[in-house]
Design a protein around this motif. Sequence first.
Motif, PDB file in Angstrom:
ATOM      1  N   GLY A 100     -34.214  54.939  43.405  1.00 37.42           N
ATOM      2  CA  GLY A 100     -35.577  54.883  42.901  1.00 37.42           C
ATOM      3  C   GLY A 100     -35.781  53.688  41.988  1.00 37.42           C
ATOM      4  O   GLY A 100     -36.914  53.274  41.729  1.00 37.42           O
ATOM      5  N   ILE A 101     -34.686  53.120  41.508  1.00 36.33           N
ATOM      6  CA  ILE A 101     -34.753  51.892  40.704  1.00 36.33           C
ATOM      7  C   ILE A 101     -34.904  50.720  41.665  1.00 36.33           C
ATOM      8  O   ILE A 101     -34.096  50.544  42.588  1.00 36.33           O
ATOM      9  CB  ILE A 101     -33.475  51.730  39.849  1.00 36.33           C
ATOM     10  N   LYS A 102     -35.930  49.910  41.474  1.00 36.88           N
ATOM     11  CA  LYS A 102     -36.259  48.851  42.430  1.00 36.88           C
ATOM     12  C   LYS A 102     -35.101  47.895  42.657  1.00 36.88           C
ATOM     13  O   LYS A 102     -34.872  47.419  43.769  1.00 36.88           O
ATOM     14  CB  LYS A 102     -37.493  48.084  41.958  1.00 36.88           C
ATOM     15  N   ARG A 103     -34.349  47.600  41.618  1.00 35.13           N
ATOM     16  CA  ARG A 103     -33.226  46.677  41.732  1.00 35.13           C
ATOM     17  C   ARG A 103     -32.207  47.203  42.758  1.00 35.13           C
ATOM     18  O   ARG A 103     -31.760  46.467  43.645  1.00 35.13           O
ATOM     19  CB  ARG A 103     -32.561  46.506  40.372  1.00 35.13           C
ATOM     20  N   ASN A 104     -31.830  48.449  42.622  1.00 35.20           N
ATOM     21  CA  ASN A 104     -30.859  49.053  43.535  1.00 35.20           C
ATOM     22  C   ASN A 104     -31.412  49.125  44.961  1.00 35.20           C
ATOM     23  O   ASN A 104     -30.690  48.898  45.939  1.00 35.20           O
ATOM     24  CB  ASN A 104     -30.479  50.456  43.071  1.00 35.20           C
ATOM     25  N   LEU A 105     -32.708  49.463  45.068  1.00 30.15           N
ATOM     26  CA  LEU A 105     -33.345  49.583  46.377  1.00 30.15           C
ATOM     27  C   LEU A 105     -33.361  48.240  47.098  1.00 30.15           C
ATOM     28  O   LEU A 105     -33.066  48.156  48.301  1.00 30.15           O
ATOM     29  CB  LEU A 105     -34.762  50.116  46.225  1.00 30.15           C
ATOM     30  N   VAL A 106     -33.667  47.180  46.362  1.00 27.25           N
ATOM     31  CA  VAL A 106     -33.726  45.834  46.951  1.00 27.25           C
ATOM     32  C   VAL A 106     -32.353  45.397  47.438  1.00 27.25           C
ATOM     33  O   VAL A 106     -32.183  44.926  48.570  1.00 27.25           O
ATOM     34  CB  VAL A 106     -34.282  44.823  45.927  1.00 27.25           C
ATOM     35  N   ILE A 107     -31.346  45.554  46.602  1.00 27.18           N
ATOM     36  CA  ILE A 107     -29.994  45.103  46.951  1.00 27.18           C
ATOM     37  C   ILE A 107     -29.471  45.844  48.182  1.00 27.18           C
ATOM     38  O   ILE A 107     -28.980  45.227  49.132  1.00 27.18           O
ATOM     39  CB  ILE A 107     -29.029  45.289  45.763  1.00 27.18           C
ATOM     40  N   SER A 108     -29.574  47.167  48.162  1.00 27.74           N
ATOM     41  CA  SER A 108     -29.053  47.949  49.288  1.00 27.74           C
ATOM     42  C   SER A 108     -29.821  47.666  50.569  1.00 27.74           C
ATOM     43  O   SER A 108     -29.233  47.583  51.659  1.00 27.74           O
ATOM     44  CB  SER A 108     -29.095  49.444  48.956  1.00 27.74           C
ATOM     45  N   SER A 109     -31.137  47.489  50.469  1.00 26.39           N
ATOM     46  CA  SER A 109     -31.956  47.234  51.654  1.00 26.39           C
ATOM     47  C   SER A 109     -31.599  45.909  52.306  1.00 26.39           C
ATOM     48  O   SER A 109     -31.457  45.813  53.539  1.00 26.39           O
ATOM     49  CB  SER A 109     -33.442  47.245  51.280  1.00 26.39           C
ATOM     50  N   VAL A 110     -31.453  44.876  51.499  1.00 28.34           N
ATOM     51  CA  VAL A 110     -31.135  43.551  52.029  1.00 28.34           C
ATOM     52  C   VAL A 110     -29.747  43.554  52.684  1.00 28.34           C
ATOM     53  O   VAL A 110     -29.547  42.984  53.764  1.00 28.34           O
ATOM     54  CB  VAL A 110     -31.211  42.491  50.913  1.00 28.34           C
ATOM     55  N   ILE A 111     -28.800  44.203  52.031  1.00 26.61           N
ATOM     56  CA  ILE A 111     -27.443  44.275  52.595  1.00 26.61           C
ATOM     57  C   ILE A 111     -27.463  44.953  53.965  1.00 26.61           C
ATOM     58  O   ILE A 111     -26.856  44.464  54.924  1.00 26.61           O
ATOM     59  CB  ILE A 111     -26.499  45.038  51.643  1.00 26.61           C
ATOM     60  N   LEU A 112     -28.176  46.075  54.060  1.00 32.13           N
ATOM     61  CA  LEU A 112     -28.190  46.837  55.313  1.00 32.13           C
ATOM     62  C   LEU A 112     -28.830  46.045  56.456  1.00 32.13           C
ATOM     63  O   LEU A 112     -28.297  46.004  57.568  1.00 32.13           O
ATOM     64  CB  LEU A 112     -28.937  48.157  55.106  1.00 32.13           C
ATOM     65  N   VAL A 113     -29.952  45.400  56.197  1.00 38.76           N
ATOM     66  CA  VAL A 113     -30.657  44.695  57.265  1.00 38.76           C
ATOM     67  C   VAL A 113     -29.884  43.450  57.703  1.00 38.76           C
ATOM     68  O   VAL A 113     -29.748  43.174  58.893  1.00 38.76           O
ATOM     69  CB  VAL A 113     -32.088  44.325  56.832  1.00 38.76           C
ATOM     70  N   ILE A 117     -24.400  38.153  45.397  1.00 37.84           N
ATOM     71  CA  ILE A 117     -25.252  37.206  44.675  1.00 37.84           C
ATOM     72  C   ILE A 117     -26.450  37.920  44.058  1.00 37.84           C
ATOM     73  O   ILE A 117     -26.804  37.691  42.892  1.00 37.84           O
ATOM     74  CB  ILE A 117     -25.719  36.076  45.615  1.00 37.84           C
ATOM     75  N   LEU A 118     -27.105  38.787  44.833  1.00 42.18           N
ATOM     76  CA  LEU A 118     -28.256  39.523  44.304  1.00 42.18           C
ATOM     77  C   LEU A 118     -27.872  40.361  43.094  1.00 42.18           C
ATOM     78  O   LEU A 118     -28.618  40.447  42.103  1.00 42.18           O
ATOM     79  CB  LEU A 118     -28.851  40.421  45.392  1.00 42.18           C
ATOM     80  N   ASN A 119     -26.697  40.990  43.150  1.00 37.83           N
ATOM     81  CA  ASN A 119     -26.246  41.812  42.033  1.00 37.83           C
ATOM     82  C   ASN A 119     -26.040  40.978  40.776  1.00 37.83           C
ATOM     83  O   ASN A 119     -26.263  41.461  39.656  1.00 37.83           O
ATOM     84  CB  ASN A 119     -24.940  42.514  42.403  1.00 37.83           C
ATOM     85  N   LEU A 120     -25.628  39.736  40.945  1.00 39.13           N
ATOM     86  CA  LEU A 120     -25.376  38.871  39.790  1.00 39.13           C
ATOM     87  C   LEU A 120     -26.655  38.285  39.196  1.00 39.13           C
ATOM     88  O   LEU A 120     -26.722  38.054  37.985  1.00 39.13           O
ATOM     89  CB  LEU A 120     -24.427  37.732  40.186  1.00 39.13           C
ATOM     90  N   VAL A 121     -27.668  38.044  40.035  1.00 43.80           N
ATOM     91  CA  VAL A 121     -28.860  37.328  39.539  1.00 43.80           C
ATOM     92  C   VAL A 121     -30.007  38.252  39.145  1.00 43.80           C
ATOM     93  O   VAL A 121     -30.838  37.882  38.307  1.00 43.80           O
ATOM     94  CB  VAL A 121     -29.356  36.306  40.591  1.00 43.80           C
ATOM     95  N   ILE A 122     -30.067  39.461  39.702  1.00 45.59           N
ATOM     96  CA  ILE A 122     -31.161  40.375  39.352  1.00 45.59           C
ATOM     97  C   ILE A 122     -30.799  41.107  38.064  1.00 45.59           C
ATOM     98  O   ILE A 122     -29.714  41.694  37.959  1.00 45.59           O
ATOM     99  CB  ILE A 122     -31.421  41.387  40.487  1.00 45.59           C
ATOM    100  N   PRO A 123     -31.701  41.113  37.074  1.00 46.31           N
ATOM    101  CA  PRO A 123     -31.413  41.780  35.784  1.00 46.31           C
ATOM    102  C   PRO A 123     -31.198  43.286  35.950  1.00 46.31           C
ATOM    103  O   PRO A 123     -31.598  43.891  36.947  1.00 46.31           O
ATOM    104  CB  PRO A 123     -32.683  41.494  34.962  1.00 46.31           C
ATOM    105  N   GLY A 124     -30.554  43.880  34.944  1.00 45.41           N
ATOM    106  CA  GLY A 124     -30.324  45.325  34.930  1.00 45.41           C
ATOM    107  C   GLY A 124     -29.092  45.733  35.708  1.00 45.41           C
ATOM    108  O   GLY A 124     -29.085  46.767  36.380  1.00 45.41           O
TER     109      GLY A 124
END
Length: 458
Positions: A390-403, A434-441
């Motif tokens: 439900g946290i947008k950061r986690n949703l973005v990272i996981s979604s990009v990895i999967l696709v 990379i996304l995990n390192l650059v996205i805050p939180g």
Amino acid sequence: MQDKSKVLDVKEVPKLSNWFLLSIQHLFAMFGATILVPFLTELSPAVALVSSGLGTLAYLLITKGQIPAYLGSSFAFITPITSAMAVSGEGGVMVGAFIAGLVYGVLSLAIKAFGTGWILKVLPPVVVGPVIVVIGLGLAPTAIDMAMNVDGAYSGIHLSVAAVTLLITVLGSVFFRGFFGIIPILIGIVGGYTYSLIIGAVTSVQVVDTSGIKEAWNNIVQSDSILGSISAIFVMPEFIIPFADYNPLEVINWSIIILMVPIAVVTVAEHIGDQMVLSKISERNFIEKPGLHCSILGDGVATIIASLIGGPPNTTYGENIGVLAITRVFSVFVIGGAAVLAVMFGFIGIITEIISSIPTPVMGGVSILLFGIIASSGLRMLIDNQVDLGIKRNLVISSVILVIGVGGAAVRLKFGDANLAIEGMALAAIVGLILNLVIPGREAGYGNGKMFASPEDK
């Protein structure tokens, strides 16, 4: 306290009466993929079988008998091997594989020197979980193609073989008890093979090609002497030995290095993912004990061994991880037994022919379950670590990895006449990192922070 969900723990020795079947199950699980790589790259399947066994034994030794992993031919090197073969022939391929193995060794020394803390910081559950899902689902098209296609064309009969094999394996996994409950993969393969023979007998479609078995058997029984029969049983694989079959100093060039070495760096991400899957399903922390440096070094040494005898580079196998997850038999003695059998079978022509005759849809049916279990392990990691999507950061990272991973996205680079491709799971892991390192939180990506079993569970 002993984990009751484990049939055999890592250091437990199986009963002698069960040992062979448990090991042969692992051999069957890896066989199709291991010999597929040399078939696609014009290397010897028998040598690949021997090198996978020797590489696995070396891996078990280097990891101090603490990681129940089987090593087989790496799919990541198929394109580089094909390109290197065109540039410098088989000798160039072996030199490139040898250097790739050395790269593993260098990475192992770096991890030994600087520890694994930095790796775990850049690879939290929000990255690792989806990458593990990608490892399983990335293999899904291969399983489905094996299950229902023949030379790229749909076959209902072959699909029925895969379906029967899968059904037997699923029923065995869920309902069988006792010893039969820990060999459902083997039972599924035998059942699917038997069904294939029946289909061939009642229809005009020959799913099983037994010509190789018949030829090997005729060579044995039609020999004029006992020594002749023995020589017909044992067949020397077509090894490729440096300085005997080629001169490494003459075939090495920058094109070979550019083609092969970067893949070694890319496959480390896959290796770490496999280690995390193993850690999760066995409730241990193999990243810490015996250490990621040991497991990566084991991969490197296995690849070097393969390069010295003419086999393709080795890597830990998702199929065998799936077998571990289903059977809950984590004994390294079972894995070691499979490795010894692989070496022996590489020299026994008729056994190699029997295993080679296992129909592709049979392996496809089994792989549907095995690859799915790997993907499910990634979902379990997200759930167990309570990663909040439900946290947008986690949703973005996981979604990009999967696709990126499942979709087969690729980055292709050209160096002169050499081409380098970073694609699928490897690219997804890099982008996720990379996304995990650059996205805050960043702390949100750790969930409850319990990626592995606690120290007292080791």
